[in-house]
Design a protein around this motif. Sequence first.
Motif, short mmCIF file in Angstrom:
data_model
loop_
_atom_site.label_atom_id
_atom_site.label_comp_id
_atom_site.label_asym_id
_atom_site.label_seq_id
_atom_site.Cartn_x
_atom_site.Cartn_y
_atom_site.Cartn_z
N LYS A 156 0.84 -1.21 0.00
CA LYS A 156 0.00 0.00 0.00
C LYS A 156 0.87 1.27 0.00
O LYS A 156 0.50 2.29 -0.58
CB LYS A 156 -0.94 0.02 1.21
N VAL A 157 2.03 1.20 0.66
CA VAL A 157 2.96 2.34 0.67
C VAL A 157 3.44 2.61 -0.76
O VAL A 157 3.47 3.76 -1.22
CB VAL A 157 4.16 2.05 1.60
N ILE A 158 3.79 1.55 -1.47
CA ILE A 158 4.25 1.70 -2.86
C ILE A 158 3.10 2.13 -3.76
O ILE A 158 3.26 2.98 -4.63
CB ILE A 158 4.91 0.40 -3.33
N GLU A 159 1.91 1.55 -3.54
CA GLU A 159 0.73 1.91 -4.34
C GLU A 159 0.44 3.41 -4.26
O GLU A 159 0.16 4.06 -5.27
CB GLU A 159 -0.49 1.13 -3.86
N ALA A 160 0.54 3.97 -3.06
CA ALA A 160 0.27 5.40 -2.89
C ALA A 160 1.25 6.24 -3.71
O ALA A 160 0.87 7.23 -4.35
CB ALA A 160 0.36 5.78 -1.41
N GLN A 161 2.52 5.83 -3.74
CA GLN A 161 3.52 6.56 -4.53
C GLN A 161 3.28 6.38 -6.02
O GLN A 161 3.43 7.32 -6.79
CB GLN A 161 4.93 6.11 -4.16
N VAL A 162 2.88 5.17 -6.44
CA VAL A 162 2.57 4.93 -7.85
C VAL A 162 1.45 5.87 -8.29
O VAL A 162 1.53 6.50 -9.34
CB VAL A 162 2.18 3.46 -8.11
N LYS A 163 0.39 5.97 -7.49
CA LYS A 163 -0.74 6.83 -7.85
C LYS A 163 -0.32 8.30 -7.93
O LYS A 163 -0.87 9.05 -8.73
CB LYS A 163 -1.88 6.65 -6.84
N THR A 164 0.67 8.69 -7.15
CA THR A 164 1.19 10.05 -7.23
C THR A 164 2.00 10.24 -8.51
O THR A 164 1.95 11.29 -9.13
CB THR A 164 2.09 10.35 -6.00
N ASN A 165 2.74 9.21 -8.91
CA ASN A 165 3.63 9.29 -10.08
C ASN A 165 2.91 9.17 -11.42
O ASN A 165 3.45 9.61 -12.43
CB ASN A 165 4.67 8.16 -10.02
N VAL A 166 1.75 8.55 -11.46
CA VAL A 166 1.07 8.26 -12.73
C VAL A 166 0.73 9.55 -13.47
O VAL A 166 0.13 10.46 -12.90
CB VAL A 166 -0.24 7.46 -12.49
N PRO A 167 1.13 9.62 -14.75
CA PRO A 167 0.73 10.80 -15.53
C PRO A 167 -0.77 10.77 -15.81
O PRO A 167 -1.32 9.73 -16.18
CB PRO A 167 1.54 10.67 -16.82
N VAL A 168 -1.42 11.89 -15.57
CA VAL A 168 -2.86 11.98 -15.81
C VAL A 168 -3.08 13.10 -16.81
O VAL A 168 -2.67 14.23 -16.59
CB VAL A 168 -3.63 12.29 -14.50
N GLY A 169 -3.71 12.75 -17.91
CA GLY A 169 -3.99 13.74 -18.94
C GLY A 169 -5.47 13.74 -19.26
O GLY A 169 -6.24 12.96 -18.71
N GLY A 194 -15.63 9.67 -20.75
CA GLY A 194 -14.58 10.63 -20.42
C GLY A 194 -13.99 10.44 -19.04
O GLY A 194 -13.85 11.39 -18.28
N VAL A 195 -13.60 9.23 -18.70
CA VAL A 195 -13.01 8.95 -17.40
C VAL A 195 -11.62 9.59 -17.33
O VAL A 195 -10.74 9.24 -18.12
CB VAL A 195 -12.89 7.43 -17.15
N VAL A 196 -11.43 10.53 -16.42
CA VAL A 196 -10.13 11.16 -16.23
C VAL A 196 -9.37 10.36 -15.19
O VAL A 196 -9.91 9.99 -14.15
CB VAL A 196 -10.29 12.63 -15.75
N GLY A 197 -8.09 10.06 -15.47
CA GLY A 197 -7.28 9.33 -14.50
C GLY A 197 -7.55 7.84 -14.49
O GLY A 197 -7.40 7.18 -13.46
N ALA A 198 -7.92 7.28 -15.63
CA ALA A 198 -8.22 5.84 -15.68
C ALA A 198 -7.00 5.00 -15.33
O ALA A 198 -7.12 3.99 -14.63
CB ALA A 198 -8.75 5.47 -17.06
N LEU A 199 -5.82 5.42 -15.78
CA LEU A 199 -4.60 4.67 -15.45
C LEU A 199 -4.36 4.71 -13.94
O LEU A 199 -4.08 3.68 -13.32
CB LEU A 199 -3.40 5.24 -16.21
#
Length: 184
Positions: A37-50, A62-67
Amino acid sequence: MAEIHVTGLADLQKFLDQLPAKLEANVMRSALRMGAKVIEAQVKTNVPVGPPSGTNKKRYGGVVGALRDSVRVTTRRKRGKVTASVKAGGKTKRGADVYYAHMVEFGTAAHTITAKNRKHLSFGGLFFQSVEHPGARARPFMRPALDGQAQNALVATAEYIKKRLATKHGLDTSGIEISIGEGE
């Protein structure tokens, strides 16, 4: 480079050796989930959202942030071995199909996109049988999260085990100390 220091492991190992295998696996499964979960939180911060693509708008509204929404932690127990994984991609709860997660992480090489079944591709009102895609640069979000949070994940895992053994199984874990210190 930081080091993780743990004292009192001999007492902990002695207690773990006395636990039934199923109970030990459940403790480890939950502990590994806490670390992941610690790593997951950082992944969600790092994911590019366009902004969502045209296809995304048509198919999923039009789902924003699907990744970002596709990032999740899974745990598994198989043949006595417990594992936890942080995964990205696949279907999200809102229905978006994030088939492209690996393409964002690793990038793509230049390639040709060809229309299938005698159909055509449409770009800007023009129709084509095939187009040359220039490729996409890598935008890693998983590996940097692991590199940056691995030690914190390990500490979270160890702290969870310490707490669970004290509260649910009556082990005196006060002699177990977990800390991150500076190394060489």
